[in-house]
Motif scaffolding. Structure first.
Motif, PDB file in Angstrom:
ATOM      1  N   GLY A  81       0.819  -1.211   0.000  1.00  0.00           N
ATOM      2  CA  GLY A  81       0.000   0.000   0.000  1.00  0.00           C
ATOM      3  C   GLY A  81       0.852   1.260   0.000  1.00  0.00           C
ATOM      4  N   PHE A  82       1.913   1.242   0.802  1.00  0.00           N
ATOM      5  CA  PHE A  82       2.811   2.400   0.860  1.00  0.00           C
ATOM      6  C   PHE A  82       3.467   2.633  -0.500  1.00  0.00           C
ATOM      7  N   THR A  83       3.908   1.538  -1.135  1.00  0.00           N
ATOM      8  CA  THR A  83       4.539   1.660  -2.448  1.00  0.00           C
ATOM      9  C   THR A  83       3.576   2.276  -3.454  1.00  0.00           C
ATOM     10  N   TRP A  84       2.346   1.756  -3.448  1.00  0.00           N
ATOM     11  CA  TRP A  84       1.379   2.306  -4.403  1.00  0.00           C
ATOM     12  C   TRP A  84       1.114   3.784  -4.119  1.00  0.00           C
ATOM     13  N   ALA A  85       0.882   4.113  -2.831  1.00  0.00           N
ATOM     14  CA  ALA A  85       0.597   5.510  -2.483  1.00  0.00           C
ATOM     15  C   ALA A  85       1.749   6.405  -2.926  1.00  0.00           C
ATOM     16  N   LEU A  86       2.970   5.940  -2.720  1.00  0.00           N
ATOM     17  CA  LEU A  86       4.141   6.748  -3.076  1.00  0.00           C
ATOM     18  C   LEU A  86       4.209   6.981  -4.586  1.00  0.00           C
ATOM     19  N   PHE A  87       4.000   5.927  -5.363  1.00  0.00           N
ATOM     20  CA  PHE A  87       4.095   6.082  -6.817  1.00  0.00           C
ATOM     21  C   PHE A  87       2.940   6.902  -7.371  1.00  0.00           C
ATOM     22  N   HIS A  88       1.746   6.623  -6.858  1.00  0.00           N
ATOM     23  CA  HIS A  88       0.605   7.395  -7.347  1.00  0.00           C
ATOM     24  C   HIS A  88       0.807   8.880  -7.035  1.00  0.00           C
ATOM     25  N   HIS A  89       1.225   9.140  -5.806  1.00  0.00           N
ATOM     26  CA  HIS A  89       1.426  10.526  -5.363  1.00  0.00           C
ATOM     27  C   HIS A  89       2.579  11.173  -6.132  1.00  0.00           C
ATOM     28  N   LEU A  90       3.599  10.382  -6.425  1.00  0.00           N
ATOM     29  CA  LEU A  90       4.737  10.895  -7.205  1.00  0.00           C
ATOM     30  C   LEU A  90       4.290  11.349  -8.587  1.00  0.00           C
ATOM     31  N   ILE A  91       3.551  10.476  -9.285  1.00  0.00           N
ATOM     32  CA  ILE A  91       3.122  10.848 -10.639  1.00  0.00           C
ATOM     33  C   ILE A  91       2.117  11.997 -10.569  1.00  0.00           C
ATOM     34  N   GLY A  92       1.217  11.927  -9.582  1.00  0.00           N
ATOM     35  CA  GLY A  92       0.274  13.028  -9.395  1.00  0.00           C
ATOM     36  C   GLY A  92       1.000  14.333  -9.117  1.00  0.00           C
ATOM     37  N   GLY A  93       2.081  14.243  -8.350  1.00  0.00           N
ATOM     38  CA  GLY A  93       2.870  15.437  -8.033  1.00  0.00           C
ATOM     39  C   GLY A  93       3.545  16.002  -9.272  1.00  0.00           C
ATOM     40  N   ILE A  94       4.057  15.112 -10.122  1.00  0.00           N
ATOM     41  CA  ILE A  94       4.665  15.564 -11.375  1.00  0.00           C
ATOM     42  C   ILE A  94       3.609  16.269 -12.234  1.00  0.00           C
ATOM     43  N   ARG A  95       2.394  15.727 -12.196  1.00  0.00           N
ATOM     44  CA  ARG A  95       1.287  16.346 -12.934  1.00  0.00           C
ATOM     45  C   ARG A  95       1.052  17.777 -12.443  1.00  0.00           C
ATOM     46  N   HIS A  96       1.126  17.940 -11.114  1.00  0.00           N
ATOM     47  CA  HIS A  96       0.963  19.291 -10.563  1.00  0.00           C
ATOM     48  C   HIS A  96       2.056  20.229 -11.048  1.00  0.00           C
ATOM     49  N   ILE A  97       3.283  19.710 -11.115  1.00  0.00           N
ATOM     50  CA  ILE A  97       4.392  20.557 -11.542  1.00  0.00           C
ATOM     51  C   ILE A  97       4.223  20.930 -13.017  1.00  0.00           C
ATOM     52  N   VAL A  98       3.751  19.972 -13.810  1.00  0.00           N
ATOM     53  CA  VAL A  98       3.472  20.268 -15.218  1.00  0.00           C
ATOM     54  C   VAL A  98       2.396  21.360 -15.300  1.00  0.00           C
ATOM     55  N   TRP A  99       1.364  21.218 -14.472  1.00  0.00           N
ATOM     56  CA  TRP A  99       0.320  22.246 -14.462  1.00  0.00           C
ATOM     57  C   TRP A  99       0.876  23.603 -14.081  1.00  0.00           C
ATOM     58  N   ASP A 100       1.744  23.610 -13.053  1.00  0.00           N
ATOM     59  CA  ASP A 100       2.319  24.872 -12.578  1.00  0.00           C
ATOM     60  C   ASP A 100       3.068  25.582 -13.689  1.00  0.00           C
ATOM     61  N   SER A 101       3.667  24.793 -14.593  1.00  0.00           N
ATOM     62  CA  SER A 101       4.413  25.425 -15.660  1.00  0.00           C
ATOM     63  C   SER A 101       3.494  25.800 -16.816  1.00  0.00           C
ATOM     64  N   GLY A 102       2.199  25.577 -16.661  1.00  0.00           N
ATOM     65  CA  GLY A 102       1.232  26.097 -17.603  1.00  0.00           C
ATOM     66  C   GLY A 102       0.791  25.138 -18.692  1.00  0.00           C
ATOM     67  N   TYR A 103       1.227  23.884 -18.593  1.00  0.00           N
ATOM     68  CA  TYR A 103       0.833  22.918 -19.614  1.00  0.00           C
ATOM     69  C   TYR A 103      -0.189  21.935 -19.058  1.00  0.00           C
ATOM     70  N   GLY A 104      -0.888  21.275 -19.957  1.00  0.00           N
ATOM     71  CA  GLY A 104      -1.711  20.134 -19.582  1.00  0.00           C
ATOM     72  C   GLY A 104      -3.022  20.483 -18.914  1.00  0.00           C
ATOM     73  N   LEU A 105      -3.464  21.719 -19.048  1.00  0.00           N
ATOM     74  CA  LEU A 105      -4.721  22.101 -18.405  1.00  0.00           C
ATOM     75  C   LEU A 105      -5.913  21.968 -19.339  1.00  0.00           C
ATOM     76  N   ASP A 106      -5.675  21.720 -20.623  1.00  0.00           N
ATOM     77  CA  ASP A 106      -6.774  21.633 -21.575  1.00  0.00           C
ATOM     78  C   ASP A 106      -7.459  20.278 -21.509  1.00  0.00           C
ATOM     79  N   ALA A 107      -8.721  20.274 -21.997  1.00  0.00           N
ATOM     80  CA  ALA A 107      -9.595  19.138 -21.749  1.00  0.00           C
ATOM     81  C   ALA A 107      -9.008  17.762 -22.057  1.00  0.00           C
ATOM     82  N   PRO A 108      -8.545  17.477 -23.291  1.00  0.00           N
ATOM     83  CA  PRO A 108      -8.139  16.081 -23.506  1.00  0.00           C
ATOM     84  C   PRO A 108      -6.910  15.696 -22.701  1.00  0.00           C
ATOM     85  N   LEU A 109      -5.938  16.586 -22.667  1.00  0.00           N
ATOM     86  CA  LEU A 109      -4.677  16.281 -21.995  1.00  0.00           C
ATOM     87  C   LEU A 109      -4.884  16.131 -20.494  1.00  0.00           C
TER      88      LEU A 109
END
Ligand code: HEM
Ligand code: HEM
Lengths: 136, 129
Positions: A81-109
């Motif tokens: 469970g810890f491994t899954w939470a860490l990886f899910h949160h890691l990728i989700g966190g990268i998604r946030h960083i991508v958003w912060d840089s202004g990309y990936g906010l449009d509908a399909p992406l």
């Protein structure tokens, strides 16, 4: 607002505050909630890391208690469970960083990134556990 | 809001133009800064754990006594715990109000500080004894 209230006829209903129960659950919303839940789970899970380090810094007998737990069924389940939470949160966190840089906010992406977080989190967990069982 | 029964302004009117509550934006920003550090650190951490899995007590001690694994671990622990303390702060602020919020925030900081001390102390002890 004020002008429409003054109009004759039936009053317009007052605007409602946005509330969770009024909206259809979307993939990005679900992943946002899971990001928070995995963050909170990792918060508690770091206790496991602290236990490991303290046990390893003490003697072999203390360490044996920790490894006994982690090798038990419950221990493996918690670690999985810890491994899954860490990886899910890691990728989700990268998604946030991508958003912060202004990309990936449009509908399909936006939706594709949400799915990638979900699938990627499980995939990395399974790969790492496969490697874990293969090397030991 | 019940503390101001004589205040005729709406709740929105009272908070308008006051800006973000206290250090909210700084905290949120620092969660993101630490999360950037945590990307490579998490990958390294998982790598390290995979390596430790096949070792016994003596093997684990020997591995963690080496500089790179020890420093990696310290960095992961410090960045991770600062990150989780700030992250939990925003969760607390979202769901808990009033006096219990102050207690929850204090408990969060104390928990994170104790956890960081324990992890850092244990890692250094492994490395230097
Ligand atoms: C203009 C509209 C909106 C904007 C700009 C917006 C923006 C955001 C942002 C920036 C986050 C933080 C993402 C994260 O850190 O996880 C978030 C989270 C969230 N939003 Fe929205 N949002 C909007 C509308 C809505 C609506 C209408 C709902 C209705 C249910 C909603 C539900 C949520 C939920 C459930 C979360 C996750 C909260 C959590 O992390 O637990 N949002 N939103
Ligand atoms: C030690 C492991 C970690 C713990 C205990 C942890 C814990 C947390 C917590 C409690 C939150 C608050 C969740 C929320 O406000 O919804 C959070 C948010 C966040 N985490 Fe982590 N996290 C960890 C690792 C990571 C990693 C490896 C990344 C990689 C990029 C990351 C990226 C983020 C981001 C970007 C946010 C902010 C999300 C937002 O703005 O809503 N975290 N984390």
């Amino acid at each position: 607002m004020a002008s429409s209230d003054a109009l004759p006829g039936p009053r317009r209903p007052r605007p409602l505050s946005p509330h969770l129960s009024v909206y259809r659950l979307t993939m990005t919303m679900a992943m946002s909630i899971v990001h928070r839940i995995t963050g909170a789970a990792l918060y508690v899970g770091v206790l496991l890391l602290a236990w490991f380090l303290i046990a390893a810094s003490a003697d072999a007998a203390t360490f044996a208690v920790f490894s006994g737990f982690i090798q038990s069924f419950i221990g493996r389940l918690v670690l999985f469970g810890f491994t899954w939470a860490l990886f899910h949160h890691l990728i989700g966190g990268i998604r946030h960083i991508v958003w912060d840089s202004g990309y990936g906010l449009d509908a399909p992406l936006r939706d594709q990134m949400a799915w990638a977080t979900l699938i990627g989190g499980f995939a990395l967990t399974i790969v790492v556990w496969g490697v874990g069982y293969a090397v030991r | 809001m019940a503390e101001h029964p004589s205040d005729l302004r709406t709740p929105l009117g009272r908070v308008r133009f006051l800006g973000a509550a206290r250090t909210g934006t700084t905290d949120a920003w620092f969660v993101h800064v630490t999360s950037i550090a945590l990307i490579p650190l998490t990958v390294g951490f998982v790598w390290l754990i995979l390596d430790l899995l096949r070792k016994d007590y003596n093997g684990v001690r020997a591995e963690l006594a080496r500089p790179i694994p020890a420093i990696l671990l310290l960095a992961f622990v410090l960045a991770g715990i600062v990150h989780m303390e700030l992250g939990m702060r925003s969760i607390i602020v979202d769901y808990i109000n009033g006096q219990s919020r102050a207690w929850a925030l204090a408990a969060n900081t104390l928990f994170a500080a104790l956890l960081a001390l324990a992890c850092v102390y244990a890692t250094l002890r492994i490395a230097f004894t």
